[in-house]
Scaffold this active site. Structure first.
Site, PDB file in Angstrom:
ATOM      1  N   ARG A 217       0.765  -1.148  -0.049  1.00 25.43           N
ATOM      2  CA  ARG A 217       0.004   0.016  -0.082  1.00 25.43           C
ATOM      3  C   ARG A 217       0.887   1.402  -0.098  1.00 25.43           C
ATOM      4  O   ARG A 217       2.040   1.161   0.387  1.00 25.43           O
ATOM      5  CB  ARG A 217      -0.815   0.185   1.294  1.00 25.43           C
ATOM      6  CG  ARG A 217      -1.900  -1.130   1.364  1.00 25.43           C
ATOM      7  CD  ARG A 217      -2.677  -1.242   2.543  1.00 25.43           C
ATOM      8  NE  ARG A 217      -3.598  -2.125   2.595  1.00 25.43           N
ATOM      9  CZ  ARG A 217      -3.450  -3.438   3.267  1.00 25.43           C
ATOM     10  NH1 ARG A 217      -2.257  -3.536   4.032  1.00 25.43           N
ATOM     11  NH2 ARG A 217      -4.348  -4.255   3.231  1.00 25.43           N
ATOM     12  N   LYS A 242      -2.394  -2.080   7.732  1.00 25.09           N
ATOM     13  CA  LYS A 242      -3.621  -1.730   7.698  1.00 25.09           C
ATOM     14  C   LYS A 242      -3.951  -2.428   8.944  1.00 25.09           C
ATOM     15  O   LYS A 242      -4.022  -3.577   9.104  1.00 25.09           O
ATOM     16  CB  LYS A 242      -4.581  -1.981   6.374  1.00 25.09           C
ATOM     17  CG  LYS A 242      -5.873  -1.348   6.601  1.00 25.09           C
ATOM     18  CD  LYS A 242      -6.482  -1.488   5.431  1.00 25.09           C
ATOM     19  CE  LYS A 242      -7.918  -1.024   5.306  1.00 25.09           C
ATOM     20  NZ  LYS A 242      -8.506  -1.039   3.857  1.00 25.09           N
ATOM     21  N   HIS A 306      -2.501   2.347  -6.116  1.00 19.48           N
ATOM     22  CA  HIS A 306      -2.971   0.900  -5.600  1.00 19.48           C
ATOM     23  C   HIS A 306      -3.127   0.035  -6.584  1.00 19.48           C
ATOM     24  O   HIS A 306      -3.200  -1.259  -6.569  1.00 19.48           O
ATOM     25  CB  HIS A 306      -4.356   1.304  -4.956  1.00 19.48           C
ATOM     26  CG  HIS A 306      -4.666   0.265  -3.815  1.00 19.48           C
ATOM     27  ND1 HIS A 306      -3.934   0.489  -2.561  1.00 19.48           N
ATOM     28  CD2 HIS A 306      -5.533  -0.754  -3.579  1.00 19.48           C
ATOM     29  CE1 HIS A 306      -4.464  -0.797  -1.798  1.00 19.48           C
ATOM     30  NE2 HIS A 306      -5.551  -1.262  -2.502  1.00 19.48           N
ATOM     31  N   ARG A 309      -0.627  -2.404  -6.635  1.00 18.78           N
ATOM     32  CA  ARG A 309      -0.847  -3.507  -5.653  1.00 18.78           C
ATOM     33  C   ARG A 309      -1.757  -4.669  -6.306  1.00 18.78           C
ATOM     34  O   ARG A 309      -1.589  -5.883  -6.234  1.00 18.78           O
ATOM     35  CB  ARG A 309      -1.494  -2.945  -4.406  1.00 18.78           C
ATOM     36  CG  ARG A 309      -1.802  -4.023  -3.344  1.00 18.78           C
ATOM     37  CD  ARG A 309      -2.211  -3.165  -2.213  1.00 18.78           C
ATOM     38  NE  ARG A 309      -3.017  -3.817  -1.203  1.00 18.78           N
ATOM     39  CZ  ARG A 309      -2.544  -4.564  -0.001  1.00 18.78           C
ATOM     40  NH1 ARG A 309      -1.270  -4.902   0.042  1.00 18.78           N
ATOM     41  NH2 ARG A 309      -3.402  -5.197   0.796  1.00 18.78           N
ATOM     42  N   HIS A 332      -4.620  -9.125   3.941  1.00 19.17           N
ATOM     43  CA  HIS A 332      -6.005  -9.216   3.948  1.00 19.17           C
ATOM     44  C   HIS A 332      -6.678 -10.117   5.174  1.00 19.17           C
ATOM     45  O   HIS A 332      -6.139 -11.310   5.389  1.00 19.17           O
ATOM     46  CB  HIS A 332      -6.577  -9.749   2.757  1.00 19.17           C
ATOM     47  CG  HIS A 332      -6.546  -8.783   1.500  1.00 19.17           C
ATOM     48  ND1 HIS A 332      -6.615  -9.353   0.155  1.00 19.17           N
ATOM     49  CD2 HIS A 332      -6.344  -7.360   1.293  1.00 19.17           C
ATOM     50  CE1 HIS A 332      -6.670  -8.444  -0.772  1.00 19.17           C
ATOM     51  NE2 HIS A 332      -6.358  -7.329  -0.020  1.00 19.17           N
ATOM     52  N   TYR A 341      -9.667 -10.847  -7.090  1.00 18.21           N
ATOM     53  CA  TYR A 341      -8.514 -11.047  -8.185  1.00 18.21           C
ATOM     54  C   TYR A 341      -8.897 -12.126  -9.081  1.00 18.21           C
ATOM     55  O   TYR A 341      -8.497 -12.375 -10.278  1.00 18.21           O
ATOM     56  CB  TYR A 341      -7.163 -11.077  -7.522  1.00 18.21           C
ATOM     57  CG  TYR A 341      -7.049  -9.767  -6.892  1.00 18.21           C
ATOM     58  CD1 TYR A 341      -6.725  -8.532  -7.337  1.00 18.21           C
ATOM     59  CD2 TYR A 341      -6.739  -9.732  -5.393  1.00 18.21           C
ATOM     60  CE1 TYR A 341      -6.377  -7.480  -6.652  1.00 18.21           C
ATOM     61  CE2 TYR A 341      -6.578  -8.850  -4.638  1.00 18.21           C
ATOM     62  CZ  TYR A 341      -6.325  -7.685  -5.425  1.00 18.21           C
ATOM     63  OH  TYR A 341      -6.146  -6.352  -4.546  1.00 18.21           O
TER      64      TYR A 341
END
Length: 370
Positions: A217, A242, A306, A309, A332, A341
């Protein structure tokens, strides 16, 4: 003296201060010296985030050097009453005490200030669910805010009533807007190569390549320190990603020599990538690097930082990497986030023949007049 006019502007779901003047290079040089200043080609003006700090910096930079017209700004300013000022102070303190990231703090504060301004004469602590619902309706019907911003507004309001005032979760009864199911923008390998080849500056090239090669990120890249790189094990250590969670991701072997060359030439003191003041590199400048490189590389896709990523995750999936490994590398919380994805990965789609391609159109097409 040159005249500079200040006003408020809504752009990309953000409250901003617009700065307009007749083109003058002396004024432009002054404006460009302001930290965080940006130019909008859509609105044909310079702008800063709408905040007291931003306004103060503007005035300090421009005062006595230009004729500053901020009458429109003053006309639209909503002054907080004593109840709102207290609520805002408690709201800010609670965000800090709970350890929310600076980005989350800024987003919540922006949304909460907007809510306070809407009920400019009221004590927010006594407003009820009907007031919140009315406010949300004007966000949707009048201001036409995106679903993402609507959700941010709900989260900020919920935080105030539930965490600052310790009230029951009455705001849970608000209908949440459906999240838009948009697919991420992903570059193909040729576009990635063209993007990196378009960057001549070593530092800029290394930053962009790290974003892609490790799936970082933006904030994670800018918070890196030299000690977070483990060349021997081929690992990058992400501290406080995050959700305030640490994790590890891959350090590309192809980046080793470039990174070492950069470290030898830049000799960073604290942060891996430092700005002119030796603080973390500017996120705005990082986005500008990508924009220039994409333009030079001829990339037409509307990519953002982003997107690199997203491209990292998609390319790993296409090469056969397990979604579980990708989930860990990206940090995640849920596998469902990673599964998006699978919708953009090219699993043999290029091998499928369209039914249109199975019809002989040669004769018909040759008779069409251009």
């Amino acid at each position: 003296m040159k005249k500079v006019t200040l006003d408020r502007l809504r752009h990309d779901d953000q409250d901003l201060i617009s700065i307009r003047f007749e083109k003058d290079w002396d004024v432009i040089r002054l404006i460009k010296s302001i930290p965080g200043i940006r130019f909008s080609y859509t609105h044909k003006c310079w702008y800063l985030p709408d905040s007291e700090e931003g306004l103060q910096i503007l005035r300090e930079t421009l005062d006595a050097k230009v004729l500053l017209d901020d009458s429109a700004l003053k006309a639209r300013t909503n002054h907080l009453n004593e109840y709102q000022a207290l609520s805002l102070r408690l709201f800010t303190e609670k965000l800090i005490l709970k350890g929310y990231s600076s980005n989350t703090q800024r987003t919540y504060l922006d949304q909460f200030k907007s809510y306070l301004n809407y009920y400019s004469e009221a004590d927010p602590s006594i407003l009820g669910e009907e007031h919140i619902r009315s406010y949300m309706l004007q966000l949707i019907e009048i201001r036409k805010l995106s679903r993402s911003t609507q959700n941010q507004a709900i989260n900020a309001i919920k935080f105030y009533y539930e965490h600052v005032l310790n009230q029951a979760p009455k705001v849970y009864h608000l209908e949440r807007p459906f999240k838009e199911k948009t697919l991420p923008i992903v570059l193909n390998e040729s576009e990635v190569k063209a993007l990196f080849n378009a960057i001549g500056n070593l530092k800029h090239k290394v930053m962009m390549m790290l974003l892609y090669s490790a799936g970082l990120r933006r904030g994670e890249l800018l918070n890196l320190k030299e000690g977070d790189l483990d060349f021997r094990r081929g690992i990058i250590f992400i501290r406080g990603g995050k959700g305030r969670k640490d994790r590890q991701t891959v350090l590309s072997k192809n980046l080793h020599s470039l990174l070492k060359n950069y470290l030898n030439s830049a000799k960073p003191t604290k942060w891996l990538f430092e700005g002119p003041d030796h603080g973390p590199y500017s996120a705005t400048s990082l986005q500008a690097i990508l924009k220039r490189a994409a333009l030079k590389a001829g990339i037409k896709k509307p990519i953002k930082l982003h997107s690199l990523r997203h491209t990292f995750a998609t390319h790993l999936l296409e090469s056969g990497t397990s979604t579980r490994y990708i989930q860990v590398l990206l940090g995640h919380e849920s596998s469902r986030t990673t599964e998006i994805y699978t919708h953009v990965a090219n699993f043999g789609v290029d091998k499928v023949v369209s039914p249109l391609d199975q019809i002989d159109f040669d004769a018909g097409i040759s008779t069409i007049n251009e």
